[in-house]
Design a protein around this motif. Structure first.
Motif, PDB file in Angstrom:
ATOM      1  N   ALA A   1      -2.927   3.922 -10.911  1.00  0.00           N
ATOM      2  CA  ALA A   1      -2.919   3.440  -9.528  1.00  0.00           C
ATOM      3  C   ALA A   1      -2.887   4.603  -8.546  1.00  0.00           C
ATOM      4  O   ALA A   1      -2.190   5.602  -8.754  1.00  0.00           O
ATOM      5  N   SER A   2      -3.621   4.462  -7.461  1.00  0.00           N
ATOM      6  CA  SER A   2      -3.606   5.450  -6.390  1.00  0.00           C
ATOM      7  C   SER A   2      -2.301   5.321  -5.596  1.00  0.00           C
ATOM      8  O   SER A   2      -1.616   4.289  -5.668  1.00  0.00           O
ATOM      9  N   PRO A   3      -1.931   6.342  -4.816  1.00  0.00           N
ATOM     10  CA  PRO A   3      -0.753   6.216  -3.953  1.00  0.00           C
ATOM     11  C   PRO A   3      -0.840   5.008  -3.023  1.00  0.00           C
ATOM     12  O   PRO A   3       0.169   4.349  -2.766  1.00  0.00           O
ATOM     13  N   ARG A   4      -2.026   4.714  -2.527  1.00  0.00           N
ATOM     14  CA  ARG A   4      -2.178   3.564  -1.624  1.00  0.00           C
ATOM     15  C   ARG A   4      -1.894   2.248  -2.341  1.00  0.00           C
ATOM     16  O   ARG A   4      -1.217   1.361  -1.783  1.00  0.00           O
ATOM     17  N   LEU A   5      -2.371   2.109  -3.561  1.00  0.00           N
ATOM     18  CA  LEU A   5      -2.116   0.884  -4.314  1.00  0.00           C
ATOM     19  C   LEU A   5      -0.652   0.797  -4.710  1.00  0.00           C
ATOM     20  O   LEU A   5      -0.024  -0.272  -4.611  1.00  0.00           O
ATOM     21  N   ASP A   6      -0.081   1.908  -5.166  1.00  0.00           N
ATOM     22  CA  ASP A   6       1.343   1.924  -5.501  1.00  0.00           C
ATOM     23  C   ASP A   6       2.197   1.514  -4.305  1.00  0.00           C
ATOM     24  O   ASP A   6       3.169   0.762  -4.442  1.00  0.00           O
ATOM     25  N   ALA A   7       1.843   2.011  -3.120  1.00  0.00           N
ATOM     26  CA  ALA A   7       2.601   1.690  -1.912  1.00  0.00           C
ATOM     27  C   ALA A   7       2.505   0.198  -1.588  1.00  0.00           C
ATOM     28  O   ALA A   7       3.490  -0.419  -1.151  1.00  0.00           O
ATOM     29  N   ALA A   8       1.326  -0.398  -1.801  1.00  0.00           N
ATOM     30  CA  ALA A   8       1.161  -1.827  -1.544  1.00  0.00           C
ATOM     31  C   ALA A   8       2.033  -2.652  -2.478  1.00  0.00           C
ATOM     32  O   ALA A   8       2.707  -3.603  -2.062  1.00  0.00           O
ATOM     33  N   TRP A   9       2.016  -2.306  -3.766  1.00  0.00           N
ATOM     34  CA  TRP A   9       2.853  -3.019  -4.723  1.00  0.00           C
ATOM     35  C   TRP A   9       4.335  -2.863  -4.398  1.00  0.00           C
ATOM     36  O   TRP A   9       5.103  -3.817  -4.467  1.00  0.00           O
ATOM     37  N   GLU A  10       4.736  -1.643  -4.038  1.00  0.00           N
ATOM     38  CA  GLU A  10       6.133  -1.381  -3.747  1.00  0.00           C
ATOM     39  C   GLU A  10       6.596  -2.138  -2.506  1.00  0.00           C
ATOM     40  O   GLU A  10       7.733  -2.643  -2.473  1.00  0.00           O
ATOM     41  N   ALA A  11       5.759  -2.234  -1.503  1.00  0.00           N
ATOM     42  CA  ALA A  11       6.122  -2.971  -0.292  1.00  0.00           C
ATOM     43  C   ALA A  11       6.377  -4.443  -0.607  1.00  0.00           C
ATOM     44  O   ALA A  11       7.332  -5.055  -0.096  1.00  0.00           O
ATOM     45  N   GLU A  12       5.544  -5.021  -1.461  1.00  0.00           N
ATOM     46  CA  GLU A  12       5.743  -6.416  -1.844  1.00  0.00           C
ATOM     47  C   GLU A  12       7.005  -6.574  -2.674  1.00  0.00           C
ATOM     48  O   GLU A  12       7.817  -7.482  -2.422  1.00  0.00           O
ATOM     49  N   ARG A  13       7.206  -5.698  -3.652  1.00  0.00           N
ATOM     50  CA  ARG A  13       8.407  -5.790  -4.502  1.00  0.00           C
ATOM     51  C   ARG A  13       9.676  -5.648  -3.675  1.00  0.00           C
ATOM     52  O   ARG A  13      10.652  -6.384  -3.888  1.00  0.00           O
ATOM     53  N   THR A  14       9.688  -4.688  -2.755  1.00  0.00           N
ATOM     54  CA  THR A  14      10.881  -4.449  -1.944  1.00  0.00           C
ATOM     55  C   THR A  14      11.204  -5.662  -1.086  1.00  0.00           C
ATOM     56  O   THR A  14      12.373  -6.068  -0.970  1.00  0.00           O
ATOM     57  N   ALA A  15      10.178  -6.258  -0.487  1.00  0.00           N
ATOM     58  CA  ALA A  15      10.400  -7.430   0.353  1.00  0.00           C
ATOM     59  C   ALA A  15      10.910  -8.612  -0.470  1.00  0.00           C
ATOM     60  O   ALA A  15      11.844  -9.313  -0.053  1.00  0.00           O
ATOM     61  N   LEU A  16      10.342  -8.828  -1.642  1.00  0.00           N
ATOM     62  CA  LEU A  16      10.788  -9.940  -2.477  1.00  0.00           C
ATOM     63  C   LEU A  16      12.213  -9.710  -2.989  1.00  0.00           C
ATOM     64  O   LEU A  16      13.013 -10.653  -3.075  1.00  0.00           O
TER      65      LEU A  16
END
Length: 265
Positions: free
Chosen positions: A116-131
């Motif tokens: 995963a690119s940093p951009r994709l990792d950041a997208a996944w992390e933002a969703e995980r953190t919010a959930l």
């Protein structure tokens, strides 16, 4: 399981498979355009999405469910068109029943083993953190931002948010259903069996680099020629640019051999 479906038109069956954060309503704008062009367009909900609820964490094989549903709908041969998750399921169905697939139109594909690119990792992390913080609205906002382009219309953003909210709600309620063994296996060996199937590989102009790379790799593995870039679109390119996507799809269909008569039942 038989998958919920919406269809319009008559002619060559084209099966529309949605992306992960969406459901079959992502194709609402496409169905009348394709029907008017003489296509039988069939949009399906994949297991765990939209109306295809999977209770009790039952193991799912989306590709088999797609094929079983098309049996039920008396679509013997068809073109598979998928975005993201839908592109993956289209490939899985194609390697399972290649004799039934007349063509593949795949947009926004990325193999799971591509780092995963940093951009994709950041997208996944933002969703995980919010959930993790029990903030569903923040997770939806993060997802919509990640999967659409900066130029997406308010209508597209609202539709994407509605689909993502439902998908995440169902995921929190029922969990992610376990998957049956992937018929694609690992590596490009299974994909090489599809080199005789006509294919069009696309990606949104503003999608993440992961999906541009995934598209290039897939086009090479399928010997599908150059990747088509859909202007003014992010990851959910068909949702953002329905007219452009339908134009590409219809041009692809015009280049295919005429479909064979339906098998006698």
């Amino acid at each position: 399981m038989l998958l919920p479906s919406t269809e319009a038109g008559r002619g060559r069956p084209v099966v529309l498979l949605h992306a992960r954060p969406t459901d079959r309503t992502m194709w609402d704008a496409h169905l009348p355009l394709l029907a008017e062009a003489g296509v039988r367009a069939i949009a399906l909900d994949l297991p765990g999405h939209g109306d295809a609820t999977v209770p009790d964490r039952r193991t799912v094989a989306p590709w088999s469910d797609v094929l079983d549903t098309l049996d039920h709908l008396e679509a013997d041969r068809f073109v598979l068109a998928g975005n993201s998750l839908g592109a993956l399921v289209a490939l899985q169905a194609a390697v399972t029943a290649p004799e039934r697939v007349e063509g593949l139109v795949l947009v926004g594909y990325r193999p799971h083993d591509l780092p995963a690119s940093p951009r994709l990792d950041a997208a996944w992390e933002a969703e995980r953190t919010a959930l993790a913080a029990d903030d569903l609205d923040a997770a939806v906002t993060a997802g919509v931002k990640a999967w659409t382009s900066a130029g997406a219309t308010e209508e597209v953003l609202t539709h994407a948010a509605r689909m993502l909210h439902r998908q995440l709600t169902d995921q929190l309620t029922h969990g992610e259903p376990p998957q049956a063994p992937d018929p694609l296996g690992t590596g490009p060996a299974a994909l090489s069996t599809l080199r005789d199937v006509p294919a069009l590989i696309g990606v949104g102009e503003h999608d993440m680099p992961d999906f541009h790379q995934g598209a290039e790799n897939l086009a090479r593995d399928l010997d599908a020629g150059r990747t088509t870039v859909i202007p003014g679109a992010g990851h959910l390119a068909p949702l953002e640019q329905p007219a452009a996507f339908c134009a590409l799809l219809l041009e692809f269909l015009r280049r295919l051999p005429q479909p064979s008569p339906p098998a006698h039942r």
